[in-house]
Design an enzyme around this catalytic site. Structure first.
Site, PDB file in Angstrom:
ATOM      1  N   LYS A  55      56.118  74.914  48.281  1.00  0.00           N
ATOM      2  CA  LYS A  55      55.647  73.555  47.975  1.00  0.00           C
ATOM      3  C   LYS A  55      56.542  72.465  48.538  1.00  0.00           C
ATOM      4  O   LYS A  55      56.120  71.334  48.733  1.00  0.00           O
ATOM      5  CB  LYS A  55      55.471  73.372  46.471  1.00  0.00           C
ATOM      6  N   SER A  80      53.140  70.372  36.324  1.00  0.00           N
ATOM      7  CA  SER A  80      54.098  71.006  35.419  1.00  0.00           C
ATOM      8  C   SER A  80      54.874  72.065  36.177  1.00  0.00           C
ATOM      9  O   SER A  80      55.740  72.726  35.645  1.00  0.00           O
ATOM     10  CB  SER A  80      53.362  71.648  34.244  1.00  0.00           C
ATOM     11  N   GLU A 206      43.186  84.875  44.496  1.00  0.00           N
ATOM     12  CA  GLU A 206      43.265  84.134  43.236  1.00  0.00           C
ATOM     13  C   GLU A 206      43.485  85.088  42.069  1.00  0.00           C
ATOM     14  O   GLU A 206      43.177  86.276  42.167  1.00  0.00           O
ATOM     15  CB  GLU A 206      41.912  83.472  42.950  1.00  0.00           C
ATOM     16  N   GLY A 210      40.795  83.363  37.111  1.00  0.00           N
ATOM     17  CA  GLY A 210      40.570  81.996  37.605  1.00  0.00           C
ATOM     18  C   GLY A 210      40.002  82.020  39.001  1.00  0.00           C
ATOM     19  O   GLY A 210      40.559  81.442  39.924  1.00  0.00           O
ATOM     20  N   ASP A 212      37.667  80.551  40.666  1.00  0.00           N
ATOM     21  CA  ASP A 212      36.743  79.456  41.005  1.00  0.00           C
ATOM     22  C   ASP A 212      36.481  79.368  42.506  1.00  0.00           C
ATOM     23  O   ASP A 212      35.363  79.100  42.936  1.00  0.00           O
ATOM     24  CB  ASP A 212      37.273  78.111  40.487  1.00  0.00           C
ATOM     25  N   SER A 310      54.674  83.423  47.814  1.00  0.00           N
ATOM     26  CA  SER A 310      54.682  81.960  47.767  1.00  0.00           C
ATOM     27  C   SER A 310      55.804  81.340  46.951  1.00  0.00           C
ATOM     28  O   SER A 310      56.165  80.190  47.195  1.00  0.00           O
ATOM     29  CB  SER A 310      53.330  81.455  47.269  1.00  0.00           C
TER      30      SER A 310
HETATM   31  C1  PLP Z   1      51.114  75.928  43.992  1.00  0.00           C
HETATM   32  C2  PLP Z   1      51.371  77.367  44.181  1.00  0.00           C
HETATM   33  C3  PLP Z   1      50.380  78.232  44.690  1.00  0.00           C
HETATM   34  C4  PLP Z   1      48.982  77.772  45.003  1.00  0.00           C
HETATM   35  O1  PLP Z   1      48.980  76.833  46.033  1.00  0.00           O
HETATM   36  P1  PLP Z   1      47.687  75.940  46.341  1.00  0.00           P
HETATM   37  O2  PLP Z   1      48.089  75.116  47.488  1.00  0.00           O
HETATM   38  O3  PLP Z   1      47.399  75.148  45.106  1.00  0.00           O
HETATM   39  O4  PLP Z   1      46.576  76.867  46.613  1.00  0.00           O
HETATM   40  C5  PLP Z   1      50.711  79.560  44.897  1.00  0.00           C
HETATM   41  N1  PLP Z   1      51.943  80.034  44.605  1.00  0.00           N
HETATM   42  C6  PLP Z   1      52.920  79.235  44.111  1.00  0.00           C
HETATM   43  C7  PLP Z   1      54.240  79.830  43.827  1.00  0.00           C
HETATM   44  C8  PLP Z   1      52.679  77.873  43.889  1.00  0.00           C
HETATM   45  O5  PLP Z   1      53.632  77.090  43.404  1.00  0.00           O
END
Ligand code: PLP
Length: 331
Positions: A55, A80, A206, A210, A212, A310
């Site tokens: 992020k 959050s 996903e 969830g 969606d 991620s």
């Molecule tokens: C925000 C987040 C996601 C999902 O990312 P999107 O861009 O909302 O699809 C996946 N893994 C982690 C660790 C995140 O912080």
């Protein structure tokens, strides 16, 4: 204000802005993972990114495009989770004020971490107040620029730099699996992977509770769901983005899901075999790839498989509780 759907050129521009600020995260290999999936597996370790998740890429890219007046007044975000810390850290690096709207029952550690980056935290009651309305009010009262967590072209372009790096680090891929909430990460990944490895099949994953985007993808229009109950707290989104959805529709092969149990098994694998702390949401891609290999639903044998991890932001007591729930089960 109308916002345009970003392209690969925007991902390239984002990569230039992130140079020297984001880590070039490693691509990790594991013989066990190769055996499990039956191909060559390349893990892009964004759990080792600054503030512990990809992020940072999208937030920093978006904030670095502010003009002088926007920088002077600052940024507001509501989150959050990892987006809060990403915006707070990026604002600190760029020397601008940040206001983060967080639920009053957010984990005290996360509130403290966000304050620790120098942001002002505004708490709200998630059962009686609307965070979007609070964010918009703050934006108009104080002239702050609101940066949403996924549905923004600069955020999407920034998130795409992780997949761009992955393909540049290892070469073309046959499969790419990534984690999917509102689609910022997967939208950006689609732009990068399709540009650099056009034949690669792309799967967003996903939480099963969830799904969606999976529902939306199948019927061809956005489906809104209730806040899903899942341990994947980074993917508890209720509605896909208006910018991210068309990219997914165009470039993704399909949207898959993983159960909480599969996420815990994947986290256990990462910890035991690869010595990695991965948060539940961060394990979505691998969990689905592993399931696809086990059931034979995708022909992964002998293929080159990119998997994006991620994030790694999970508090240790939660991590230990989840991992120990599997005790005795081999990973
Ligand atoms: C925000 C987040 C996601 C999902 O990312 P999107 O861009 O909302 O699809 C996946 N893994 C982690 C660790 C995140 O912080």
């Amino acid at each position: 204000m109308t916002l345009n759907v970003p392209t690969y050129a925007d991902v390239q521009a984002a990569a230039q802005r992130l140079k020297g600020h984001a880590h070039l995260t490693p691509v990790l290999r594991s013989r066990f993972a190769d055996e499990m999936l039956g191909g060559e597996v390349f893990f892009k370790a964004e759990n080792l990114q600054r503030m512990g998740a990809f992020k940072f890429r999208g937030a920093f890219n978006a904030l670095s495009r502010f003009d002088a007046a926007q920088r002077e007044r600052g940024v507001v975000a509501f989150s959050s989770g990892n987006h809060a810390q990403a915006v707070a850290l990026s604002a600190r690096i760029l020397g601008m004020p940040a206001v983060i709207v967080m639920p009053s029952d957010a984990p005290p550690l996360k509130i403290a971490a966000t304050r620790g980056y120098g942001a002002q935290v505004v708490l709200y009651d998630r059962y009686t107040e609307d965070r979007e309305a609070i964010g918009k009010r703050l934006a108009s009262e104080r002239g702050l620029t609101l940066i949403p967590p996924y549905d923004h072209p600069d955020v999407i372009a920034g998130q795409g730099t992780a997949a761009k790096e992955l393909v540049e680090q290892v070469g073309p891929l046959d499969y790419f699996f990534g984690c999917l909430g509102g689609g910022g990460l997967m939208g950006g990944s689609c732009l990068a992977v399709k540009a650099l490895s056009p034949d690669c099949r792309i799967y967003g994953v996903e939480p099963e509770a969830g799904n969606d985007v999976q529902q939306s993808f199948r019927i061809g229009k956005p489906v809104r769901i209730e806040v899903p109950k899942t341990i994947a707290d980074g993917a508890q989104t209720q509605l896909v983005g208006t910018l991210t959805f068309p990219i997914l529709q165009r470039d993704a092969s399909d949207i898959l899901t993983a159960t909480d149990q599969q996420l815990i098994e994947a986290m256990h694998f990462f910890a035991e075999r690869m010595k990695l702390i991965v948060e539940p949401t961060g394990a979505l891609g691998f969990a689905a790839a592993r399931h696809a290999a086990a059931t034979g639903s995708l022909p992964l044998k002998g293929k080159r498989i990119g998997i994006l991890i991620s994030g790694g932001n999970v508090d240790m007591s939660t991590f230990c509780r989840l991992i120990s729930s599997l005790d005795g089960t081999p990973s």
